[in-house]
Design an enzyme around this catalytic site. Structure first.
Site, short mmCIF file in Angstrom:
data_model
loop_
_atom_site.label_atom_id
_atom_site.label_comp_id
_atom_site.label_asym_id
_atom_site.label_seq_id
_atom_site.Cartn_x
_atom_site.Cartn_y
_atom_site.Cartn_z
N CYS A 115 -63.83 32.45 49.58
CA CYS A 115 -63.92 32.59 51.02
C CYS A 115 -63.99 31.23 51.66
O CYS A 115 -63.76 30.20 51.02
CB CYS A 115 -65.16 33.40 51.38
N ASP A 123 -71.41 40.08 44.04
CA ASP A 123 -72.18 38.97 43.51
C ASP A 123 -72.89 38.21 44.62
O ASP A 123 -73.86 37.49 44.36
CB ASP A 123 -71.29 38.03 42.68
N LEU A 142 -51.66 31.02 35.96
CA LEU A 142 -50.65 29.97 36.03
C LEU A 142 -50.36 29.50 34.61
O LEU A 142 -51.29 29.19 33.86
CB LEU A 142 -51.13 28.81 36.89
N ILE A 178 -43.29 27.22 37.13
CA ILE A 178 -42.30 26.48 37.93
C ILE A 178 -41.29 25.84 36.98
O ILE A 178 -41.66 25.36 35.90
CB ILE A 178 -43.00 25.38 38.75
N SER A 188 -56.48 29.37 36.01
CA SER A 188 -55.80 28.10 35.80
C SER A 188 -56.43 27.37 34.63
O SER A 188 -57.62 27.55 34.34
CB SER A 188 -55.91 27.25 37.08
N GLY A 189 -55.64 26.53 33.96
CA GLY A 189 -56.13 25.79 32.79
C GLY A 189 -56.68 24.42 33.11
O GLY A 189 -56.86 23.61 32.19
#
Length: 641
Positions: free
Chosen positions: A2, A105, A274, A301, A374-375
């Site tokens: 948020c 949460d 991703l 990509i 994501s890594g």
């Protein structure tokens, strides 16, 4: 995920409509972060207003909207993020007699603060977050940010009021707000292409540091307190290292990641990941497929230039793991479409070139899901960057010299053309812009830290027209060299405290949130960070194979042939494009009269760099001039100059 904002101004205690209008204006500036709703709460007599923009991810009901008041009505919270051990905390709080009204949460965090107090509650959380907590009984505000700095939070105290927000846009939207550009911060941008914390582009506006809580009582000065320290974890890790044993490290990694991934996969909306096909993202997707949905969505990509294209590797990993894979082929026209939006999205000057593909892949992912994994963080935690090993080798050669002090003195007497060759062979003069005074200083240092830091500078001398200070306040402690002497440990620590929160996580947060997409980073869960600190440096690389602990996990799930290759990084062929299709855009932005309009740039230095870039070979990268382009675009968007 948020956006939050707020103001405390005792002068508005008798003006509830002004308080509400201020908070609503600040929240409206963050609408992209929370497209699912807006809330505002005020404590009129105290002059307090909290605002929230909601991206509903867990418990989508109206009851979970924010700002939220605790059951005993003492605390009110505006919160951005996810708590991954929320269910564990919920069970414990229920056992203590807490009755919950929602499954969110947010309420778990709120009641944890109510039950244990904010400081102790923070020590119990596993997650990414930034929140504001108002204590109505004690008239105290608490601002807090997660341990790794995944979620952003800016704040400013001026003229008796305190304002805060997830992005600078929120502060700008507050009525009667004014601030001037911090010229030292603007100059600092050109060293690493981001503005280092706690600085922001505006004088007097600060970034709250990772692992920090701010407490402000009306009439007092803000009190900053560190509730978690990576330095402590790094030093504890060296004193309590795991044995150099593949089996032990693999078991510890499997146990930690299994628990972490289960928490990161909790969501009431569609999720994806991703995927570049490299070690970090492939590990995340493999564990996601194992512990989560049968066929998760993955996004990558691709480019026509094979030196930058990893799409075939990503597709091969996706096929092996059975994901629903989405791929976007990107060209210069795609980049030019989003580049004009960057100054708006990254609302202080920011110049990581991979911000462009990050925005493009976020746009693609948001069409399918509301949350992605994501890594990010794998390179910093497990030694994935080639520069770590290159700088370690250079540093070891320097430290092996029998007369470091004498060599430093000798460099002051000999002409540059005589010493350049030997310095390059030692790896001390990797860039022509490095100066001999800097190198003489570095040769006298007992630890690698300043040597490593200076080697990463993009502009050795910032292209600004005014004198500036380089003595910036540092929000993170140095490691004790007696406990952590290893060069690799110290470089990883430096990057985790600087590049990670101020560059990489900013890039991901602003790009993803600009399209209302939540990005989670499981590898930066503090439980894995603390485990990584216990893994010996010798276990982070095996021969030429970096990030060995992650490989031990991934090898069990994906054939090595699919991910074992040279690291490429998440970049675009921007050097080629800026000498071709993007050149007219850059030429226009770098016109001398436009550069001169702000009075901040050393225009001849910028123009010289631009001409050198255009005439240079393939080894002349775009990074330095990209920093100027992004700074100029920001100045024109936000200052009109």
């Amino acid at each position: 995920m948020c956006g939050i904002a707020g103001v405390i101004d005792k002068r508005l205690a008798d003006a509830p409509q002004q308080l509400t209008a201020s908070a609503e204006a600040m929240a409206a500036a963050l609408a992209h972060r929370g497209p699912d709703g807006q809330g505002c709460w005020i404590d009129g007599p105290a002059g307090v207003a909290l605002a929230h923009r909601r991206l509903a991810v867990v418990d989508l009901s109206p009851a979970a909207a924010q700002p939220m008041e605790s059951a005993d009505r003492r605390f009110v919270i505006a919160y951005n993020g996810e708590i991954y051990n929320a269910q564990e905390l919920r069970r414990e709080l229920i056992s203590l007699g807490v009755v919950f009204r929602t499954y969110s949460d947010t309420e778990i965090l709120l009641e944890a603060c109510c039950q244990w107090g904010p400081r102790k509650a923070l020590s119990r959380l596993a997650g990414m977050f930034a929140f504001a907590l108002w204590d109505q009984r004690e008239r105290v505000l608490v601002l807090a940010r997660d341990r790794m700095g995944i979620k952003p939070l800016y704040w400013q105290q001026e003229s008796g009021r305190l304002i805060f927000g997830s992005e600078l846009k929120a502060l700008r939207a507050c009525p009667n707000w004014s601030a001037e550009i911090d010229r030292d911060a603007f100059a600092a941008l050109f060293a690493r292409l981001y503005i280092p914390a706690p600085l922001s582009i505006y004088r007097g506006v600060s970034k709250l540091a990772p692992g920090t809580m701010l407490t402000w009582r009306l009439g007092d000065e803000p009190l900053l307190e560190t509730y978690w320290s990576l330095a402590d974890s790094a030093m504890d890790g060296r004193l309590n290292s795991l044995p150099e044993d593949d089996r032990v490290v693999a078991e510890a990694m499997e146990a930690a990641l299994s628990d972490i991934m289960r928490g990161h996969l909790i969501s009431d909306v569609p999720m994806g990941a991703l995927l570049s096909g490299g070690i970090d993202s492939s590990t995340i997707v493999a564990l996601m497929a194992e512990f989560g949905a049968d066929r998760p969505h993955t996004f990558s990509i691709g480019y026509d230039d094979p030196d930058f294209d990893e799409s075939d590797h990503a597709a091969a990993v996706a096929h092996h793991l059975g994901t629903v894979h989405h791929q976007l082929r990107v060209n210069a026209s795609d980049a030019l479409r989003v580049i004009p939006r960057l100054a708006e999205i990254y609302d202080e000057p920011f110049a990581d070139g991979s911000q462009v593909p990050t925005l493009l892949v976020s746009e693609m992912a948001r069409r399918e899901v509301a949350v992605v994994l994501s890594g990010d963080g794998g390179d910093e935690l497990f030694g994935g960057y080639d520069r770590y090993w290159e700088r370690s080798a250079q540093w070891n050669r320097v430290k092996a010299l029998p007369v470091q002090g004498g060599l430093a003195a000798l460099l002051g007497l000999l002409p540059l053309n005589i010493v350049t060759g030997p310095l390059r062979r030692l790896g001390l003069l990797a860039d022509a812009r490095q100066s001999l005074p800097v190198i003489r200083h570095l040769l006298r240092l007992p630890v690698i830290d300043p040597f490593y830091g200076s080697s990463q500078f993009v502009w050795a001398k910032p292209p600004v027209s005014y004198p500036f200070s380089q003595n910036h306040p540092q929000t993170w402690p140095q490691l004790n060299p007696a406990i952590v002497p290893d060069a690799l440990d110290r470089m990883q620590y430096a990057d985790t405290m600087t590049v990670l929160p101020d560059d990489l996580l900013v890039k991901v947060d602003r790009a993803s949130m600009s399209v209302g997409l939540e990005a989670r980073v499981p590898l930066l869960d503090h439980r894995l960070v603390e485990l990584a600190c216990r893994i010996p440096a010798s276990m982070r690389r095996r021969g030429n194979a970096a990030k060995w602990p992650l490989r031990l996990v991934l090898d069990k799930r994906v054939p090595a042939a699919l991910f074992d290759r040279r690291k490429m990084g998440f970049h675009m062929p921007m050097t080629h494009w800026m000498k071709g299709p993007l050149r007219p855009w850059a030429e226009e932005l770098l016109a001398p009269h436009r550069l001169a309009s702000s009075g901040l740039f050393d225009v001849p230095a910028v123009r010289a760099e631009w001409l050198a870039f255009q005439s240079g070979g393939a080894d002349r990268t775009y990074d330095a001039i990209w920093g100027v382009l992004m700074a100029q675009a920001w100045l024109e968007r936000w200052t009109g100059g």
